[in-house]
Scaffold this motif. Structure first.
Motif, PDB file in Angstrom:
ATOM      1  N   ARG A  77       0.829  -1.211   0.000  1.00  0.00           N
ATOM      2  CA  ARG A  77       0.000   0.000   0.000  1.00  0.00           C
ATOM      3  C   ARG A  77       0.861   1.257   0.000  1.00  0.00           C
ATOM      4  NH1 ARG A  77      -3.066  -3.975   3.395  1.00  0.00           N
ATOM      5  NH2 ARG A  77      -1.194  -3.764   4.636  1.00  0.00           N
ATOM      6  N   SER A  78       2.098   1.184   0.535  1.00  0.00           N
ATOM      7  CA  SER A  78       3.022   2.317   0.549  1.00  0.00           C
ATOM      8  C   SER A  78       4.404   1.825   0.970  1.00  0.00           C
ATOM      9  CB  SER A  78       2.544   3.393   1.526  1.00  0.00           C
ATOM     10  OG  SER A  78       2.815   2.997   2.864  1.00  0.00           O
ATOM     11  N   GLN A  79       5.406   2.688   0.850  1.00  0.00           N
ATOM     12  CA  GLN A  79       6.770   2.356   1.274  1.00  0.00           C
ATOM     13  C   GLN A  79       6.831   2.087   2.773  1.00  0.00           C
ATOM     14  OE1 GLN A  79       9.235   1.525  -0.504  1.00  0.00           O
ATOM     15  NE2 GLN A  79      10.039   3.141  -1.778  1.00  0.00           N
ATOM     16  N   ASP A  80       5.897   2.674   3.528  1.00  0.00           N
ATOM     17  CA  ASP A  80       5.889   2.533   4.981  1.00  0.00           C
ATOM     18  C   ASP A  80       5.086   1.325   5.456  1.00  0.00           C
ATOM     19  OD1 ASP A  80       7.425   4.851   5.257  1.00  0.00           O
ATOM     20  OD2 ASP A  80       5.630   6.091   5.112  1.00  0.00           O
ATOM     21  N   ASP A  81       4.485   0.599   4.530  1.00  0.00           N
ATOM     22  CA  ASP A  81       3.665  -0.559   4.859  1.00  0.00           C
ATOM     23  C   ASP A  81       4.526  -1.661   5.470  1.00  0.00           C
ATOM     24  OD1 ASP A  81       1.408  -2.158   4.978  1.00  0.00           O
ATOM     25  OD2 ASP A  81       1.111  -2.287   2.821  1.00  0.00           O
ATOM     26  N   ASP A  82       3.893  -2.611   6.183  1.00  0.00           N
ATOM     27  CA  ASP A  82       4.612  -3.761   6.752  1.00  0.00           C
ATOM     28  C   ASP A  82       4.188  -5.061   6.076  1.00  0.00           C
ATOM     29  OD1 ASP A  82       2.069  -4.172   7.757  1.00  0.00           O
ATOM     30  OD2 ASP A  82       2.711  -4.395   9.841  1.00  0.00           O
ATOM     31  N   PHE A  83       3.600  -4.954   4.882  1.00  0.00           N
ATOM     32  CA  PHE A  83       3.064  -6.102   4.154  1.00  0.00           C
ATOM     33  C   PHE A  83       3.465  -5.985   2.690  1.00  0.00           C
ATOM     34  CE2 PHE A  83      -0.753  -7.946   1.902  1.00  0.00           C
ATOM     35  CZ  PHE A  83      -0.545  -9.259   2.261  1.00  0.00           C
ATOM     36  N   LEU A  84       4.269  -6.933   2.206  1.00  0.00           N
ATOM     37  CA  LEU A  84       4.647  -6.982   0.803  1.00  0.00           C
ATOM     38  C   LEU A  84       4.692  -8.448   0.388  1.00  0.00           C
ATOM     39  CD1 LEU A  84       7.009  -4.749  -1.160  1.00  0.00           C
ATOM     40  CD2 LEU A  84       7.070  -7.204  -1.559  1.00  0.00           C
ATOM     41  N   PRO A  85       3.528  -9.001   0.051  1.00  0.00           N
ATOM     42  CA  PRO A  85       3.501 -10.382  -0.422  1.00  0.00           C
ATOM     43  C   PRO A  85       3.882 -10.433  -1.896  1.00  0.00           C
ATOM     44  CG  PRO A  85       1.320  -9.476  -0.534  1.00  0.00           C
ATOM     45  CD  PRO A  85       2.205  -8.398   0.061  1.00  0.00           C
ATOM     46  N   GLN A  86       4.143 -11.627  -2.385  1.00  0.00           N
ATOM     47  CA  GLN A  86       4.401 -11.835  -3.803  1.00  0.00           C
ATOM     48  C   GLN A  86       3.395 -12.861  -4.310  1.00  0.00           C
ATOM     49  OE1 GLN A  86       8.439 -12.332  -5.126  1.00  0.00           O
ATOM     50  NE2 GLN A  86       9.219 -11.347  -3.293  1.00  0.00           N
ATOM     51  N   PRO A  87       2.184 -12.401  -4.656  1.00  0.00           N
ATOM     52  CA  PRO A  87       1.180 -13.352  -5.147  1.00  0.00           C
ATOM     53  C   PRO A  87       1.684 -14.084  -6.384  1.00  0.00           C
ATOM     54  CG  PRO A  87       0.222 -11.169  -4.828  1.00  0.00           C
ATOM     55  CD  PRO A  87       1.705 -11.035  -4.682  1.00  0.00           C
ATOM     56  N   ASP A  88       1.132 -15.256  -6.606  1.00  0.00           N
ATOM     57  CA  ASP A  88       1.563 -16.049  -7.752  1.00  0.00           C
ATOM     58  C   ASP A  88       1.216 -15.369  -9.067  1.00  0.00           C
ATOM     59  OD1 ASP A  88       2.755 -18.275  -6.377  1.00  0.00           O
ATOM     60  OD2 ASP A  88       0.734 -18.730  -5.695  1.00  0.00           O
ATOM     61  N   VAL A  89       0.002 -14.877  -9.190  1.00  0.00           N
ATOM     62  CA  VAL A  89      -0.424 -14.138 -10.382  1.00  0.00           C
ATOM     63  C   VAL A  89      -1.310 -12.992  -9.909  1.00  0.00           C
ATOM     64  CG1 VAL A  89      -1.617 -14.231 -12.614  1.00  0.00           C
ATOM     65  CG2 VAL A  89      -0.405 -16.262 -11.782  1.00  0.00           C
ATOM     66  N   THR A  90      -1.066 -11.821 -10.459  1.00  0.00           N
ATOM     67  CA  THR A  90      -1.856 -10.643 -10.134  1.00  0.00           C
ATOM     68  C   THR A  90      -2.238  -9.955 -11.432  1.00  0.00           C
ATOM     69  OG1 THR A  90      -0.503 -10.349  -8.159  1.00  0.00           O
ATOM     70  CG2 THR A  90      -1.900  -8.523  -8.769  1.00  0.00           C
ATOM     71  N   VAL A  91      -3.438  -9.393 -11.474  1.00  0.00           N
ATOM     72  CA  VAL A  91      -3.849  -8.574 -12.611  1.00  0.00           C
ATOM     73  C   VAL A  91      -4.037  -7.153 -12.107  1.00  0.00           C
ATOM     74  CG1 VAL A  91      -5.631  -8.158 -14.364  1.00  0.00           C
ATOM     75  CG2 VAL A  91      -5.001 -10.516 -13.754  1.00  0.00           C
ATOM     76  N   ARG A  92      -3.464  -6.208 -12.838  1.00  0.00           N
ATOM     77  CA  ARG A  92      -3.660  -4.787 -12.554  1.00  0.00           C
ATOM     78  C   ARG A  92      -4.113  -4.134 -13.851  1.00  0.00           C
ATOM     79  NH1 ARG A  92      -0.860  -1.293 -14.612  1.00  0.00           N
ATOM     80  NH2 ARG A  92      -1.468   0.236 -13.042  1.00  0.00           N
ATOM     81  N   CYS A  93      -4.797  -3.020 -13.729  1.00  0.00           N
ATOM     82  CA  CYS A  93      -5.327  -2.325 -14.897  1.00  0.00           C
ATOM     83  C   CYS A  93      -4.926  -0.854 -14.841  1.00  0.00           C
ATOM     84  CB  CYS A  93      -6.850  -2.441 -14.942  1.00  0.00           C
ATOM     85  SG  CYS A  93      -7.442  -4.144 -15.035  1.00  0.00           S
ATOM     86  N   GLY A  94      -4.919  -0.225 -16.005  1.00  0.00           N
ATOM     87  CA  GLY A  94      -4.593   1.187 -16.087  1.00  0.00           C
ATOM     88  C   GLY A  94      -3.179   1.400 -16.563  1.00  0.00           C
ATOM     89  N   PRO A  95      -2.761   2.673 -16.622  1.00  0.00           N
ATOM     90  CA  PRO A  95      -1.404   2.978 -17.078  1.00  0.00           C
ATOM     91  C   PRO A  95      -0.362   2.259 -16.219  1.00  0.00           C
ATOM     92  CG  PRO A  95      -2.705   4.988 -16.847  1.00  0.00           C
ATOM     93  CD  PRO A  95      -3.524   3.869 -16.266  1.00  0.00           C
ATOM     94  N   ALA A  96       0.705   1.826 -16.870  1.00  0.00           N
ATOM     95  CA  ALA A  96       1.774   1.122 -16.154  1.00  0.00           C
ATOM     96  C   ALA A  96       2.360   2.013 -15.076  1.00  0.00           C
ATOM     97  CB  ALA A  96       2.863   0.698 -17.135  1.00  0.00           C
ATOM     98  N   LYS A  97       2.647   1.399 -13.941  1.00  0.00           N
ATOM     99  CA  LYS A  97       3.292   2.093 -12.831  1.00  0.00           C
ATOM    100  C   LYS A  97       4.652   1.465 -12.614  1.00  0.00           C
ATOM    101  CE  LYS A  97      -0.719   3.402 -10.098  1.00  0.00           C
ATOM    102  NZ  LYS A  97      -1.326   3.306  -8.762  1.00  0.00           N
ATOM    103  N   GLU A  98       5.683   2.199 -12.847  1.00  0.00           N
ATOM    104  CA  GLU A  98       7.049   1.705 -12.655  1.00  0.00           C
ATOM    105  C   GLU A  98       7.482   1.981 -11.222  1.00  0.00           C
ATOM    106  OE1 GLU A  98       9.291   0.114 -14.641  1.00  0.00           O
ATOM    107  OE2 GLU A  98       7.866  -0.085 -16.284  1.00  0.00           O
ATOM    108  N   THR A  99       7.037   1.145 -10.297  1.00  0.00           N
ATOM    109  CA  THR A  99       7.415   1.333  -8.896  1.00  0.00           C
ATOM    110  C   THR A  99       8.576   0.429  -8.499  1.00  0.00           C
ATOM    111  OG1 THR A  99       5.727  -0.259  -8.236  1.00  0.00           O
ATOM    112  CG2 THR A  99       5.114   2.072  -8.169  1.00  0.00           C
ATOM    113  N   GLY A 100       9.099  -0.308  -9.438  1.00  0.00           N
ATOM    114  CA  GLY A 100      10.225  -1.181  -9.120  1.00  0.00           C
ATOM    115  C   GLY A 100       9.788  -2.580  -8.754  1.00  0.00           C
ATOM    116  N   ARG A 101       9.720  -2.880  -7.478  1.00  0.00           N
ATOM    117  CA  ARG A 101       9.482  -4.237  -7.001  1.00  0.00           C
ATOM    118  C   ARG A 101       8.054  -4.512  -6.573  1.00  0.00           C
ATOM    119  NH1 ARG A 101      14.449  -6.045  -4.763  1.00  0.00           N
ATOM    120  NH2 ARG A 101      13.385  -7.924  -4.167  1.00  0.00           N
ATOM    121  N   TRP A 102       7.193  -3.487  -6.585  1.00  0.00           N
ATOM    122  CA  TRP A 102       5.834  -3.688  -6.091  1.00  0.00           C
ATOM    123  C   TRP A 102       4.880  -2.687  -6.739  1.00  0.00           C
ATOM    124  CZ3 TRP A 102       3.668   0.426  -3.343  1.00  0.00           C
ATOM    125  CH2 TRP A 102       4.567   1.414  -2.920  1.00  0.00           C
ATOM    126  N   PHE A 103       3.605  -2.973  -6.640  1.00  0.00           N
ATOM    127  CA  PHE A 103       2.584  -2.030  -7.073  1.00  0.00           C
ATOM    128  C   PHE A 103       1.441  -2.062  -6.076  1.00  0.00           C
ATOM    129  CE2 PHE A 103       1.874  -5.973  -9.289  1.00  0.00           C
ATOM    130  CZ  PHE A 103       0.498  -6.145  -9.311  1.00  0.00           C
TER     131      PHE A 103
END
Length: 183
Positions: free
Chosen positions: A66-92
């Motif tokens: 949810r943000s850089q300050d979050d304490d949760f960063l899972p790596q789901p097996d498959v995720t779908v996102r929509c809209g313009p690409a967001k280049e956030t590096g390792r997460w969205f």
């Protein structure tokens, strides 16, 4: 307790091991089994052409936060996102569909803590749990009111269809489990 920013630095220092950040703690991820990878690949390959032209994309093993300050960063097996690409590096932060292929070692987290945390992403509309050892898919959807409900029940037949109306996609279970013998 680690934040997403601290976790990424921690994970980058250990490139030979994959981790997730759960409740502020790094959790090592076991190497995937053949069955796990086969199901993930089947889903990813099936989603690609079905999402084409819809402004959505399927992602594999990229973190959610949810943000850089979050304490949760899972790596789901498959995720779908929509809209313009967001280049956030390792997460969205804007998943529409999250699909977890359940493993015996992670099932409790996937069905418990992670399941509850996923539901806090405001963009998420579909949460799907796929079993490896049997043809079984559980699907939860978020209504316009924000309420979560289990879809049409448990899907367990090759002709059953996993419907993801938020992205306009339907996946027959025969495609999800293609190439696997099941008990």
């Amino acid at each position: 307790m680690m934040t997403v920013a601290e976790f990424i630095a921690f994970a980058d220092a250990q490139p030979s091991q994959r981790f997730e950040l759960l409740a502020g703690a790094p959790v090592a991820m076991a190497p995937a089994t053949y069955r796990h990878q086969k199901i993930c690949t089947n889903i990813d390959r099936a989603l690609g052409p079905r999402l084409a032209g819809r402004g959505c994309e399927a992602m594999r093993e990229l973190g959610l936060a949810r943000s850089q300050d979050d304490d949760f960063l899972p790596q789901p097996d498959v995720t779908v996102r929509c809209g313009p690409a967001k280049e956030t590096g390792r997460w969205f932060d804007d998943p529409v569909v999250v699909i977890e292929v359940l493993s015996p070692s992670t099932m409790a987290d996937d069905r418990g803590y992670k399941f509850k945390q996923y539901q806090t992403f405001p963009t998420l509309r579909h949460l799907v749990l796929v079993y490896q050892s049997e043809m079984r898919v559980e699907h939860w959807s978020r209504a316009e009111t924000g309420e979560w409900s289990e879809g049409p029940g448990v899907l367990h037949e090759a002709l059953d269809v996993l419907a993801l109306p938020a992205v306009g996609v339907e996946l027959p279970l025969s495609v999800v489990y293609e190439g696997l013998s099941l008990t």
